[in-house]
Scaffold this motif. Structure first.
Motif, mmCIF file in Angstrom:
data_model
loop_
_atom_site.group_PDB
_atom_site.id
_atom_site.type_symbol
_atom_site.label_atom_id
_atom_site.label_comp_id
_atom_site.label_asym_id
_atom_site.label_seq_id
_atom_site.Cartn_x
_atom_site.Cartn_y
_atom_site.Cartn_z
ATOM 1 N N THR A 70 116.107 54.461 144.910
ATOM 2 C CA THR A 70 114.732 54.844 145.242
ATOM 3 C C THR A 70 114.225 53.974 146.383
ATOM 4 O OG1 THR A 70 112.488 55.139 144.383
ATOM 5 C CG2 THR A 70 113.819 53.432 143.345
ATOM 6 N N HIS A 71 113.232 54.473 147.093
ATOM 7 C CA HIS A 71 112.829 53.838 148.350
ATOM 8 C C HIS A 71 112.006 52.570 148.143
ATOM 9 C CE1 HIS A 71 113.213 58.213 148.747
ATOM 10 N NE2 HIS A 71 113.785 57.955 149.903
ATOM 11 N N VAL A 72 111.134 52.598 147.142
ATOM 12 C CA VAL A 72 110.247 51.473 146.838
ATOM 13 C C VAL A 72 109.493 50.950 148.062
ATOM 14 C CG1 VAL A 72 110.005 49.465 145.348
ATOM 15 C CG2 VAL A 72 112.136 50.745 145.321
ATOM 16 N N TRP A 131 117.188 59.019 152.104
ATOM 17 C CA TRP A 131 117.025 57.589 151.823
ATOM 18 C C TRP A 131 117.718 56.899 152.976
ATOM 19 C CZ3 TRP A 131 119.998 53.180 150.674
ATOM 20 C CH2 TRP A 131 119.426 52.187 149.864
ATOM 21 N N PHE A 155 111.212 54.678 154.877
ATOM 22 C CA PHE A 155 112.619 54.667 154.471
ATOM 23 C C PHE A 155 113.144 56.046 154.073
ATOM 24 C CE2 PHE A 155 110.536 50.675 152.849
ATOM 25 C CZ PHE A 155 110.876 49.878 153.930
#
Lengths: 155, 731
Positions: free
Chosen positions: B344-346, B521, B400
Motif C-alpha cells: 500500500t502507498h501510505v 504503486w 506514489f
C-alpha cells in the motif's frame, strides 16, 4: 479553562476537555502546520511542544493542558528571532530535505525539542530520537545531515 | 478578451492560446475533452506540444507566470519545470511565478504518473519558452524601432548592441500578460550552454514546507464548511442491505445523513468532525458479505501451476529463439519461484477533498495525480457539465501512484451536493489502509540454464498478478473490462523484459481479476519483476561460478552501453572489486526502466543473529537519466526509491485476513524509519546530449533484489519471498 496556543490565550468550555489537541489546532484554530497522519501517536506528523517536550498532539486531551503553553510549528520561525527561520528550518532548506513536505512540521518539532536537551548529539542519537517521525518519501538520510548541521550552527 | 488580443500583433497560432492567458486575465474560457461514449477514465490524452504555450505568460513586473499543470507530490516538478521555462527566457529561476492551475485555467493534461513529467515536457516547454522570447523580441523591435536581429538576448530582456539600450521584458508587456504569438520554433540553446537547467537549484516549495505553511488537501477550510464521514464495508465485496439512520439525524451537530444503500453509500454531514464520526458510528447498518476472502484465496488465483492446469491463457511479453533447445544446452539449471505480497502507498497525507457544490457549479479542492479525471468524475456524480466543475489542485502529501482518483473528494462532492454547503472529507489512516487500491501480489517462476562456458542458454519467466493499469477500481464498465482482458496489462509487465543477451527466451504474464482492488504503486511491475529477475541473475552467476558484476556485463550487448555504464559506475563507487568488509554481505542488481533510465545498486547488509536483525548498512546507486535538470532533485528521488526498495525488501507486508487487510495503522505495517537508515551514496552518470528521462521510479527497480542478493551473500540462504524477515532467515 485557559490554554496558551501559539502565543494566544484560548478559552475553552469544559465540554471541550475530552477533545484532542490536534483536532482543536486544525479544525477550530486552523493552525494547519500541525498535520494529521495516524491519530494514534505513531507517525509524528502532529508533533507539538508541551512544556518543551515533543508530544503527538493527536493523543493529548485538552483537559490535560490547563495552564500550559503550546507553541505549534508556525511558532518555530518566530522563536528563531526577528521573524527569521529557526536554525533547523534553515538547515532543512540548505539540505533540500523535504520532498512532499507533509511530515516536516513534525520532523522539525521533534528535532527542536531533542536539540534543546542534547545540543551536541551524535548521529546515532539523532537517528534514534527521530525514529518516531515517519517520512514516506524516504528523506531520512538528509534529515540526519540537516539536524547535525543545525546542531553545529547553534553551538 | 479582444482587448488583450490587440496587445499581441500577429496572434494567430494554436487554438487555446486565446483561451489561457485570458483565463488568467479574468475571463472564463473552459476546456473540455473526452468522448461521451467512453466511460470516464484517468486522463491519458497528452499533447504538450499543443498546450505548453498556454502555461507560460510574461507579466509586466518582469516575472513569468507559469501554470504548472502537473501534480507536485514531492518529486520536484514544480521546480524542475520552472528551471526549464527560465532557461530559454533568460530569466533567473526566482523570476518564475509558478502556481498550480485550476482545471479552468489550462487545457486538459494527462495524469502525473510513470515518471514521465520531465521527459514529456522538457522539449515542449523549452520550445514554448523560446517562442515566447521571440514574441517578446518582436514586441521589443516594434517598441524601439530597432530591427529584431540587432536585439541581443540578455538576462531579463534584450539589449540594442549599438546604443546599449536595455529593454526589459516587463516594459514591453505594459499591463497585460504576454503570450506567445509565434508558430515557428526558433533554434534552442545547445545542451552545453544551458544555464538554469542543470543547476542544483533550491526547490521553490521548501520555505512553505519547513514553516508549515504549505497547503495540502487537509488544509482547506472554507466559510461555512461542514465535515463528512462515510461508512466503510466490513469486508471487501460487502453489500449494504439496510440502514437505520433515524437516530443519527437527530444528534447534535448533524446536518444530514445521506443513505443510498443501492450504491453502498452512507455518509454523515455535521458541524464538526467529531459529531460526524460519532453520528456515523451510531447508524445501524446491515451488510451482506458474499464471501469472506482470505489471503490463501488470492494466492490460489495467481498460482502459476493452477492457472496453467485450468487452461488460462497468458499474454506473451517476449518470445525469442527456442526455449526447449536452450534448455538442452544448459548444463546447470535454475528453477525458482519468487513472490511479493500486497503493498500500500501510505502517503503521509491521507486521501481527502473539499467540495462546494451548488445546483449551478462545483468547486473541488483535492490533492490528486489527475485533476481532470477528478473533474470528469465529479461532473458525473453531481450531474453538472464538466465545464461547471472547477478543480483546485493542492500540493500532494505523497502520491506514489495511489492518488490518481481520490475517492474522498468524490464523497465530499456527493455530500456537498446533498446539503448545498462546502464539505470536507478526510480519510482516517485506518480508512487509507483498508480502502482505495493496492499493489498487487505477484508470483513468479523463473527457469534458466547456464552452459559450460558460463552463458545463459535459455530464460523462461512466468508470472501472475492482479491488474495494475487496467485497475477495476477505476473502470466501472463491464464492456471495457472485457475488452481489456485481451490486452496485456502494461503496468504488470513493466520491467519484465530483460536487457540481457539470451538467445532463447519466453516471458509470460497472467493478469487475473482479484476481489481486492489493485492498481499503480511506485514503479508498477518494475519493482516486483526487478526483484524476481535480478535475484535469478544472481543465482545464475552463482551457478556459472562468475562474479555477479562480470556475469551481468558479459550478458549485455553493445546496445546496452548505458546499463553497462551504471554497473561499472556503481561497482567503482561501492568498491565492488575490493574484498568485502568483515561480516558484510554484498549484493548487486540493475535495471533499465522503460529502456530509458538506467540504474544499478549495490547493497551491503550485516546479520545480527542474536538480536534477530538484518541490518541494511549501505546502499550505493549509479543512475543515468540523460540530461539532469536538477541534480539535487534527481538525487532526492533516488534516495526515496532506495528507501522504498528497502521497505519492500525487508519491511512492508500486507495480506488479507477475514475479508480485510491485516493492517489498520502504523503498528501493524512496518515501514522504514530513521533509526535504521543505511548510508546512501549516489553517482549520477550523465550525457547532456541525451534528453532527460524519468527519475521518480527507476531506482526502485533493482533495489529489493540488490538487498536480497546481499542477504543471500551474508547468510548463504536465498530467500525468494518478500518481505525478507529475520524469522525466516534465522529459523
Amino acid at each position: 479553562m485557559e490554554i496558551e496556543i501559539n502565543g494566544q490565550k484560548v478559552l475553552l468550555d469544559s465540554a471541550a476537555s475530552g477533545r484532542n489537541l490536534l483536532s482543536v489546532l486544525r479544525n477550530d484554530l486552523h493552525l494547519t502546520g500541525t498535520r494529521y497522519g495516524c491519530g494514534i501517536g505513531l507517525c509524528g506528523a502532529c508533533t507539538v511542544h508541551v512544556n518543551g517536550e515533543a508530544k503527538p498532539s493527536c493523543t493529548i486531551s485538552l483537559g490535560s493542558l490547563a495552564g500550559k503553553k503550546i507553541p505549534p510549528t508556525d511558532g518555530l520561525a518566530r522563536a528563531g528571532g526577528g521573524g527569521g527561520l529557526h536554525p533547523l528550518q534553515q538547515a532543512f532548506i540548505d539540505f533540500q530535505v523535504p520532498q512532499c513536505g507533509f511530515c516536516f512540521s513534525g520532523q522539525i518539532m521533534s528535532a527542536a525539542a531533542f536539540l534543546k536537551k542534547r545540543p551536541r548529539p551524535g548521529e546515532a542519537e539523532i537517528r534514534k530520537s527521530l525514529s518516531g517521525n515517519l517520512c514516506r518519501c524516504g528523506t531520512y538520510p538528509r534529515i540526519v545531515k540537516a539536524v547535525l548541521l543545525a546542531a553545529g550552527r547553534k553551538q | 478578451m479582444t482587448a488583450e488580443k490587440g496587445a499581441l500583433p500577429g496572434l494567430t497560432r494554436r487554438r487555446f492560446l486565446v483561451a489561457t492567458g485570458w483565463a488568467a486575465a479574468g475571463s472564463t474560457v473552459v476546456f473540455s475533452s473526452g468522448c461521451v461514449l467512453l466511460p470516464t477514465f484517468p486522463t491519458v490524452r497528452d499533447d504538450p506540444g499543443d498546450y505548453a504555450d498556454s502555461w507560460i505568460q510574461m507579466l509586466p513586473d518582469n516575472r513569468v507566470r507559469f501554470f504548472m499543470g502537473k501534480a507536485e507530490m514531492g518529486q520536484g516538478v514544480l521546480t524542475g519545470l520552472s528551471q526549464i521555462v527560465a532557461e530559454e527566457l533568460n530569466v533567473p529561476l526566482q523570476a518564475i511565478a509558478v502556481s498550480l492551475p485550476t482545471t479552468t485555467q489550462i487545457p486538459p493534461t494527462a495524469m502525473t504518473v510513470g515518471s514521465m513529467t520531465i521527459e514529456r515536457l522538457y522539449l515542449p516547454l523549452r520550445e514554448a519558452s523560446a517562442r515566447l522570447r521571440e514574441t517578446l523580441r518582436k514586441m521589443a523591435a516594434q517598441a524601439s524601432g530597432v530591427p529584431e536581429r540587432q536585439l541581443e538576448e540578455v538576462p531579463g530582456g534584450f539589449r540594442h548592441g549599438e546604443s546599449g539600450r536595455f529593454l526589459a521584458y516587463g516594459e514591453l508587456v505594459k499591463g497585460k500578460p504576454a503570450l506567445t504569438a509565434l508558430a515557428a520554433t526558433p533554434a534552442l540553446k545547445s545542451p552545453q550552454s544551458l544555464r538554469v537547467v542543470g543547476q542544483r537549484a533550491t526547490r521553490l516549495d521548501l520555505y512553505e514546507k519547513v514553516t508549515g505553511k504549505a497547503r495540502f488537501s487537509h488544509d482547506i477550510f472554507l466559510p461555512g464548511m461542514l465535515y463528512g464521514k462515510v461508512a466503510r464495508p466490513p469486508a471487501f465485496g460487502a453489500l449494504l442491505e439496510s440502514v437505520a439512520a433515524g437516530k443519527a439525524r437527530r444528534r447534535k451537530g448533524v446536518v444530514a445523513v445521506v443513505a443510498r444503500p443501492e450504491e453502498n453509500f452512507v455518509g454523515v454531514v455535521a458541524e464538526t468532525e467529531d459529531a460526524a464520526r460519532e453520528a456515523l458510528g451510531s447508524i445501524e447498518m446491515r451488510w451482506k458479505i458474499p464471501r469472506l476472502w482470505q489471503q490463501a484465496d488470492i494466492d490460489r488465483m495467481i498460482e502459476l501451476e493452477k492457472l496453467k492446469s485450468d487452461g488460462v491463457s497468458p499474454h506473451s511479453v517476449a518470445s525469442r529463439g527456442d526455449v526447449e533447445e536452450g534448455e538442452q544446452a544448459g548444463r546447470l539449471k535454475l528453477d525458482r519461484s519468487y513472490a511479493t505480497p500486497f503493498g500500500t502507498h501510505v502517503p503521509m497525507e491521507t486521501h481527502a477533498g473539499v467540495a462546494d457544490v451548488t445546483g449551478e457549479r462545483a468547486h473541488l479542492w483535492v490533492s490528486s495525480q489527475d485533476a481532470f479525471y477528478q473533474q470528469a468524475r465529479t461532473a458525473e456524480i453531481t450531474g453538472l457539465p464538466r465545464e461547471k466543475v472547477h478543480v483546485h489542485p493542492t500540493l500532494l502529501g505523497g502520491g506514489f501512484g495511489g492518488k490518481v482518483g481520490v475517492e474522498a473528494a468524490y464523497e465530499a462532492a456527493r455530500l456537498s451536493s446533498a446539503v448545498k454547503r462546502p464539505v470536507q472529507v478526510v480519510w482516517s489512516r485506518e480508512e487509507c489502509f483498508q480502502h482505495g487500491y493496492f499493489r498487487t501480489p505477484t508470483n513468479h517462476r523463473i527457469r534458466a540454464g547456464v552452459t559450460a562456458e558460463g552463458r545463459i542458454s535459455f530464460w523462461k519467466h512466468e508470472f501472475a498478478s492482479g491488474p495494475v493499469i487496467f485497475n477495476p477500481a477505476m473502470i466501472d464498465s463491464q464492456a471495457l473490462k472485457w475488452v481489456l482482458s485481451f490486452i496485456p496489462d502494461f503496468g504488470g509487465t513493466r520491467g519484465a523484459k530483460i536487457p540481457y543477451d539470451i538467445p532463447n527466451q519466453e516471458i509470460l504474464h497472467w493478469n487475473r481479476p482479484l476481489p481486492v482492488p489493485t492498481g499503480a504503486w511506485r514503479g508498477l511491475g518494475a519493482s516486483t519483476n526487478g526483484f524476481a529477475i535480478e535475484s535469478a541473475m544472481d543465482e545464475l552467476a552463482g551457478l556459472a561460478g562468475a562474479d555477479p558484476l562480470d556475469f551481468r556485463l558479459s550478458h549485455l550487448s553493445g546496445e546496452q552501453s548505458r546499463l553497462k555504464g551504471v554497473l561499472r559506475a556503481v561497482a567503482e563507487k561501492a568498491g565492488w572489486g575490493n574484498p568485502r568488509r568483515e561480516g558484510i554481505g554484498r549484493g548487486l542488481a540493475c535495471g533499465a526502466y522503460l529502456d530509458k533510465t538506467f540504474v544499478a545498486v549495490v547493497a551491503e547488509v550485516s546479520l545480527d543473529e542474536k538480536a534477530g536483525r538484518i541490518v541494511l548498512e549501505r546502499l550505493v546507486c549509479a543512475h543515468d537519466c540523460g540530461l539532469v535538470i536538477n541534480p539535487d532533485t534527481v538525487e532526492a528521488q533516488i534516495e526515496g526509491n532506495l528507501v522504498w526498495g528497502w521497505g519492500m525488501a525487508l519491511k512492508e507486508n500486507l495480506f488479507l485476513k477475514d475479508g480485510r487487510m491485516n493492517a489498520g495503522n502504523f503498528h501493524q505495517y512496518s515501514l522504514p524509519r530513521c533509526d535504521e537508515t543505511p548510508e546512501v551514496e549516489i553517482v549520477l552518470v550523465e550525457d547532456k546530449d541525451i534528453p532527460p528521462t524519468g527519475v521518480g521510479e527507476p531506482a526502485i527497480m533493482p533495489t529489493p533484489a540488490a538487498i536480497a542478493n546481499a542477504v543471500a551473500d551474508a547468510s548463504g540462504k536465498r530467500l525468494t519471498r518478500l518481505p525478507i524477515r529475520p524469522e525466516n532467515l534465522f529459523s
